[in-house]
Design a protein around this motif. Structure first.
Motif, PDB file in Angstrom:
ATOM      1  N   LYS A 149      52.589  42.009  46.325  1.00 48.68           N
ATOM      2  CA  LYS A 149      53.754  42.863  46.586  1.00 48.68           C
ATOM      3  C   LYS A 149      54.870  42.064  47.263  1.00 48.68           C
ATOM      4  CE  LYS A 149      54.957  47.203  48.845  1.00 48.68           C
ATOM      5  NZ  LYS A 149      55.810  47.858  47.867  1.00 48.68           N
ATOM      6  N   GLU A 150      54.465  41.241  48.234  1.00 47.08           N
ATOM      7  CA  GLU A 150      55.459  40.412  48.929  1.00 47.08           C
ATOM      8  C   GLU A 150      56.185  39.477  47.979  1.00 47.08           C
ATOM      9  OE1 GLU A 150      53.505  38.361  52.155  1.00 47.08           O
ATOM     10  OE2 GLU A 150      53.073  40.248  53.210  1.00 47.08           O
ATOM     11  N   ARG A 151      55.516  39.111  46.865  1.00 52.53           N
ATOM     12  CA  ARG A 151      56.123  38.184  45.917  1.00 52.53           C
ATOM     13  C   ARG A 151      56.721  38.861  44.699  1.00 52.53           C
ATOM     14  NH1 ARG A 151      53.635  32.737  46.401  1.00 52.53           N
ATOM     15  NH2 ARG A 151      53.161  32.714  48.606  1.00 52.53           N
ATOM     16  N   GLY A 152      56.791  40.166  44.739  1.00 56.14           N
ATOM     17  CA  GLY A 152      57.436  40.879  43.632  1.00 56.14           C
ATOM     18  C   GLY A 152      56.629  40.964  42.357  1.00 56.14           C
ATOM     19  N   PHE A 153      55.311  40.827  42.450  1.00 61.46           N
ATOM     20  CA  PHE A 153      54.462  41.009  41.262  1.00 61.46           C
ATOM     21  C   PHE A 153      54.172  42.498  41.077  1.00 61.46           C
ATOM     22  CE2 PHE A 153      52.408  36.837  40.021  1.00 61.46           C
ATOM     23  CZ  PHE A 153      53.181  36.035  40.841  1.00 61.46           C
ATOM     24  N   PHE A 154      54.094  42.937  39.834  1.00 65.28           N
ATOM     25  CA  PHE A 154      53.734  44.327  39.553  1.00 65.28           C
ATOM     26  C   PHE A 154      52.251  44.432  39.211  1.00 65.28           C
ATOM     27  CE2 PHE A 154      58.258  43.965  38.495  1.00 65.28           C
ATOM     28  CZ  PHE A 154      58.765  44.913  39.384  1.00 65.28           C
ATOM     29  N   TYR A 155      51.643  45.501  39.679  1.00 62.48           N
ATOM     30  CA  TYR A 155      50.215  45.741  39.478  1.00 62.48           C
ATOM     31  C   TYR A 155      50.032  46.482  38.158  1.00 62.48           C
ATOM     32  CZ  TYR A 155      45.545  47.612  40.805  1.00 62.48           C
ATOM     33  OH  TYR A 155      44.216  47.949  40.875  1.00 62.48           O
ATOM     34  N   VAL A 156      49.320  45.882  37.232  1.00 62.96           N
ATOM     35  CA  VAL A 156      49.084  46.490  35.919  1.00 62.96           C
ATOM     36  C   VAL A 156      47.618  46.879  35.787  1.00 62.96           C
ATOM     37  CG1 VAL A 156      49.194  46.134  33.419  1.00 62.96           C
ATOM     38  CG2 VAL A 156      50.842  45.001  34.897  1.00 62.96           C
ATOM     39  N   HIS A 157      47.385  48.082  35.291  1.00 58.74           N
ATOM     40  CA  HIS A 157      46.004  48.518  35.067  1.00 58.74           C
ATOM     41  C   HIS A 157      45.620  48.255  33.624  1.00 58.74           C
ATOM     42  CE1 HIS A 157      47.317  50.923  38.587  1.00 58.74           C
ATOM     43  NE2 HIS A 157      46.162  50.486  39.029  1.00 58.74           N
ATOM     44  N   THR A 158      44.961  47.157  33.392  1.00 60.32           N
ATOM     45  CA  THR A 158      44.537  46.824  32.032  1.00 60.32           C
ATOM     46  C   THR A 158      43.256  47.596  31.724  1.00 60.32           C
ATOM     47  OG1 THR A 158      43.479  44.872  32.963  1.00 60.32           O
ATOM     48  CG2 THR A 158      45.653  44.574  31.997  1.00 60.32           C
ATOM     49  N   PRO A 159      43.019  47.871  30.437  1.00 57.28           N
ATOM     50  CA  PRO A 159      41.879  48.734  30.093  1.00 57.28           C
ATOM     51  C   PRO A 159      40.518  48.097  30.364  1.00 57.28           C
ATOM     52  CG  PRO A 159      42.927  47.878  28.108  1.00 57.28           C
ATOM     53  CD  PRO A 159      43.795  47.468  29.253  1.00 57.28           C
ATOM     54  N   ILE A 160      39.563  48.951  30.627  1.00 56.36           N
ATOM     55  CA  ILE A 160      38.187  48.504  30.839  1.00 56.36           C
ATOM     56  C   ILE A 160      37.429  48.555  29.509  1.00 56.36           C
ATOM     57  CG2 ILE A 160      36.006  49.201  31.936  1.00 56.36           C
ATOM     58  CD1 ILE A 160      37.749  49.940  34.407  1.00 56.36           C
ATOM     59  N   LEU A 161      37.745  49.549  28.694  1.00 64.25           N
ATOM     60  CA  LEU A 161      37.177  49.602  27.344  1.00 64.25           C
ATOM     61  C   LEU A 161      38.055  48.769  26.430  1.00 64.25           C
ATOM     62  CD1 LEU A 161      36.476  53.432  27.092  1.00 64.25           C
ATOM     63  CD2 LEU A 161      34.768  51.602  27.229  1.00 64.25           C
ATOM     64  N   THR A 162      37.459  47.890  25.669  1.00 67.64           N
ATOM     65  CA  THR A 162      38.288  47.000  24.871  1.00 67.64           C
ATOM     66  C   THR A 162      37.668  46.710  23.511  1.00 67.64           C
ATOM     67  OG1 THR A 162      39.361  44.843  24.835  1.00 67.64           O
ATOM     68  CG2 THR A 162      37.245  44.949  25.922  1.00 67.64           C
ATOM     69  N   GLY A 163      38.519  46.276  22.592  1.00 68.34           N
ATOM     70  CA  GLY A 163      38.048  45.910  21.259  1.00 68.34           C
ATOM     71  C   GLY A 163      38.166  44.423  21.018  1.00 68.34           C
ATOM     72  N   SER A 164      38.594  43.649  22.060  1.00 68.96           N
ATOM     73  CA  SER A 164      38.739  42.205  21.831  1.00 68.96           C
ATOM     74  C   SER A 164      38.055  41.391  22.913  1.00 68.96           C
ATOM     75  CB  SER A 164      40.223  41.827  21.737  1.00 68.96           C
ATOM     76  OG  SER A 164      40.911  42.231  22.886  1.00 68.96           O
ATOM     77  N   ASP A 165      37.533  40.245  22.490  1.00 71.31           N
ATOM     78  CA  ASP A 165      36.831  39.353  23.416  1.00 71.31           C
ATOM     79  C   ASP A 165      37.796  38.262  23.847  1.00 71.31           C
ATOM     80  OD1 ASP A 165      35.288  37.597  24.792  1.00 71.31           O
ATOM     81  OD2 ASP A 165      33.829  37.229  23.201  1.00 71.31           O
ATOM     82  N   CYS A 166      38.295  38.374  25.073  1.00 65.66           N
ATOM     83  CA  CYS A 166      39.301  37.440  25.569  1.00 65.66           C
ATOM     84  C   CYS A 166      38.771  36.022  25.676  1.00 65.66           C
ATOM     85  CB  CYS A 166      39.805  37.925  26.920  1.00 65.66           C
ATOM     86  SG  CYS A 166      40.857  36.772  27.778  1.00 65.66           S
ATOM     87  N   GLU A 167      37.586  35.877  26.248  1.00 64.25           N
ATOM     88  CA  GLU A 167      37.080  34.536  26.523  1.00 64.25           C
ATOM     89  C   GLU A 167      36.359  33.915  25.330  1.00 64.25           C
ATOM     90  OE1 GLU A 167      37.824  32.772  29.533  1.00 64.25           O
ATOM     91  OE2 GLU A 167      39.207  34.429  29.245  1.00 64.25           O
ATOM     92  N   THR A 217      46.502  41.930  37.588  1.00 65.24           N
ATOM     93  CA  THR A 217      45.517  42.987  37.436  1.00 65.24           C
ATOM     94  C   THR A 217      44.473  42.760  38.528  1.00 65.24           C
ATOM     95  OG1 THR A 217      43.901  41.802  36.115  1.00 65.24           O
ATOM     96  CG2 THR A 217      45.745  42.759  34.942  1.00 65.24           C
ATOM     97  N   PHE A 218      43.790  43.796  38.888  1.00 66.03           N
ATOM     98  CA  PHE A 218      42.717  43.665  39.886  1.00 66.03           C
ATOM     99  C   PHE A 218      41.745  44.797  39.592  1.00 66.03           C
ATOM    100  CE2 PHE A 218      41.714  43.871  44.750  1.00 66.03           C
ATOM    101  CZ  PHE A 218      40.444  43.373  44.498  1.00 66.03           C
ATOM    102  N   GLY A 219      40.639  44.454  38.974  1.00 70.36           N
ATOM    103  CA  GLY A 219      39.737  45.519  38.588  1.00 70.36           C
ATOM    104  C   GLY A 219      38.369  44.994  38.220  1.00 70.36           C
ATOM    105  N   PRO A 220      37.471  45.911  37.855  1.00 69.19           N
ATOM    106  CA  PRO A 220      36.115  45.517  37.498  1.00 69.19           C
ATOM    107  C   PRO A 220      36.066  44.790  36.164  1.00 69.19           C
ATOM    108  CG  PRO A 220      36.384  47.895  37.284  1.00 69.19           C
ATOM    109  CD  PRO A 220      37.671  47.364  37.815  1.00 69.19           C
ATOM    110  N   THR A 221      35.167  43.849  36.069  1.00 78.48           N
ATOM    111  CA  THR A 221      35.025  42.973  34.920  1.00 78.48           C
ATOM    112  C   THR A 221      33.537  42.858  34.629  1.00 78.48           C
ATOM    113  OG1 THR A 221      36.888  41.757  35.832  1.00 78.48           O
ATOM    114  CG2 THR A 221      35.666  40.682  34.086  1.00 78.48           C
ATOM    115  N   PHE A 222      33.185  42.741  33.354  1.00 78.97           N
ATOM    116  CA  PHE A 222      31.760  42.792  32.993  1.00 78.97           C
ATOM    117  C   PHE A 222      31.365  41.614  32.124  1.00 78.97           C
ATOM    118  CE2 PHE A 222      33.739  46.860  33.598  1.00 78.97           C
ATOM    119  CZ  PHE A 222      32.878  47.511  34.465  1.00 78.97           C
ATOM    120  N   ARG A 223      30.259  40.993  32.467  1.00 79.56           N
ATOM    121  CA  ARG A 223      29.786  39.887  31.625  1.00 79.56           C
ATOM    122  C   ARG A 223      28.276  39.956  31.460  1.00 79.56           C
ATOM    123  NH1 ARG A 223      33.992  34.945  32.643  1.00 79.56           N
ATOM    124  NH2 ARG A 223      35.780  36.339  32.582  1.00 79.56           N
TER     125      ARG A 223
END
Ligand code: 4AD
Ligand code: MG
Length: 455
Positions: A149-167, A217-223
């Motif tokens: 917040k101090e640096r002007g970043f916006f918090y985005v809620h990216t989805p937890i259910l997804t159809g693509s494998d990022c890594e 983003t800041f949220g739960p991640t699953f592997r």
């Protein structure tokens, strides 16, 4: 049932004639005509001392309480004549809310092993150590939002259910609404296509960086990694900043600033709790944290890191060769023995990294970076992203990824692409860094690992 938290009572500026305190009994000690109760309500590490006179009602209540019982005390907050505390409570009434059977309550006064406590994860936050851990966890989460917040970043809620494998590592948990064992085609499943729990919000975060500038983003991640290590869990929290108009250097600068900011914040706001870890868990914790604050992080290329690892007399279980993925033993050697501080390794071979990383001019390495810290190894993994459409497409072909699946991702390069970079920081690994615990399972309220889904 308005009550005063013990933390606030302990910091009172003047005596309080009428106070009501709730908590769990840590110890009870009887004297002639009165008893001492050490009470803790989770608001801070320190207990408050309660003194009650042996009236018939209080004697009856005292009979019913031992370690672990919950009580509500009404009385007076007075200056303590005893050593070790400024304030104590003179209890006028003692109300037992919940008894705890002394023969079966598992948290008796003696010290327990971490392993034993993992088996009672539902009760361990009532211990000093885990109370401290989860207060620090809460503070650290708030500090992350504050930093951005101090640096002007916006918090985005990216989805937890997804159809693509990022890594692209194929470590995803499948999500389905079909019956177990169903042979129905995927078209009949809820989304009409394969669905998973997210391994990273990065690809979606990139879309927002290329719209809002700086985001996180800041949220739960699953592997579904089947690696039973002290640094991996199946469900963890990840912080993923993404910056537009930024390169790998900006990315490393941000990560370094962030780690320093968070360490300083925890030292400033959780001093008492951190000291517990410095005293009982890791005697080198304070010096390690001071080094992190004081020293600029080392930055070496992957090629240089390999040269250092090959040159040392130390032998590793996993042999070192240009092209290998660094193992924890290599990472820890670099930051614990070679440089004795956090180290960035950058420009990794493209063959061991995902498709989205920016290709370097040598065509062999990509603009990736990992931040390695003492005792843990990798805490941050990030990169500058490939913003050039043609290079990205070539890379996807090389890695057998279908352009159709990533049509929306490619659009961001098709329309107004800009250089951008970001990283992922494992929240629990950051917690391990500031507390010195060596097992990630002790940084999560209810850890999920292979064959462990209790609680
Ligand atoms: O290096 P990783 O896999 O990077 C990414 O997922 C990128 N998409 C991030 C980005 O650029 N936005 O994971 C990032 C961090 C690691 O450095 C580690 O701290 C943590 O996430 N991490 C885990 N923590 C606990 N358990 C696991 N199984 C983890 N896997 C990764
Ligand atoms: Mg990584």
């Amino acid at each position: 049932m308005k009550r005063t938290k013990i933390k606030n009572a302990l910091h009172a500026e003047a005596p309080v004639s009428e106070i009501r305190i709730g908590g769990w009994v840590r110890t009870k000690r009887d004297s002639k005509g009165f008893s001492f109760i050490e009470l803790n309500d989770g608001s801070c590490l320190t207990n408050i001392q309660v003194i009650v006179d042996h009236t018939p009602e209080i004697l009856a209540a005292l009979e019913r309480i031992g370690t672990g019982a919950s009580v509500l005390v009404e009385g007076e907050l007075v200056e303590s004549p005893g050593k070790g505390q400024k304030w104590e409570v003179r209890g006028k009434s003692l109300n037992v809310l919940g008894e705890a059977d002394q023969d079966t309550f598992p948290l008796q006064k003696k010290r327990h092993t971490d392993e034993f406590l993992r088996g009672i994860a539902h009760l361990r936050p009532r211990t000093n150590k885990y109370g401290a851990m989860f207060r620090i966890r809460s503070e650290l989460a708030q500090a992350i939002h504050q930093f951005f917040k101090e640096r002007g970043f916006f918090y985005v809620h990216t989805p937890i259910l997804t159809g693509s494998d990022c890594e692209g590592a194929g470590e995803m948990f499948r999500v389905t609404s079909l019956e177990h064992g169903s042979r129905a085609p995927v078209e009949e499943d809820f989304f009409g296509k394969p669905a998973s729990l997210t391994v990273s919000g990065q690809l979606e975060a990139e879309m927002f960086a290329l719209s809002l500038g700086d985001v996180y983003t800041f949220g739960p991640t699953f592997r579904a990694e089947n690696s039973n290590t002290p640094r991996h869990v199946a469900e963890f929290w990840m912080i993923e900043p993404e910056m537009a108009f930024a390169d790998l250097r900006d990315d490393m600068d941000l990560g370094e600033d962030m780690i320093k900011y968070l360490v300083q914040h925890i030292l400033d706001h959780c001093a008492e709790d951190v000291q517990l870890f410095g005293k009982w868990v890791d005697k080198t914790l304070m010096p390690t944290l001071e080094t992190i604050l004081r020293e600029p992080f080392e930055r070496v290329s992957y090629t240089e890191a390999i040269r250092i690892l090959k040159k040392t007399k130390k032998t590793f279980d996993y042999p070192v060769e240009w092209g290998i993925d660094l193992q924890t033993e290599h990472e820890r050697f670099l930051c614990e023995e070679k440089f004795k501080k956090p180290v960035y390794v950058y420009d990794y071979p493209k063959t061991i990294k995902p498709f989205y990383m920016r290709m370097n001019d040598d065509d062999k390495t990509v603009a990736a970076m990992d931040c390695l810290v003492p005792r843990i190894g990798e805490i941050i993994g990030g990169s500058q992203r490939e913003e050039r459409m043609d290079v990205l497409q070539a890379r996807m072909r090389e890695m057998d990824l279908s352009e159709e699946d990533y049509w929306w991702y490619l659009d961001s390069r098709r329309f107004g692409s800009v250089p951008h970079a970001g990283f992922g920081m494992g929240f629990e690994r950051m917690l391990m860094l500031v507390t010195g615990v060596t097992n990630i399972r002790d940084a999560l309220p209810f850890p999920r690992t292979p064959n462990h889904l209790e609680f």
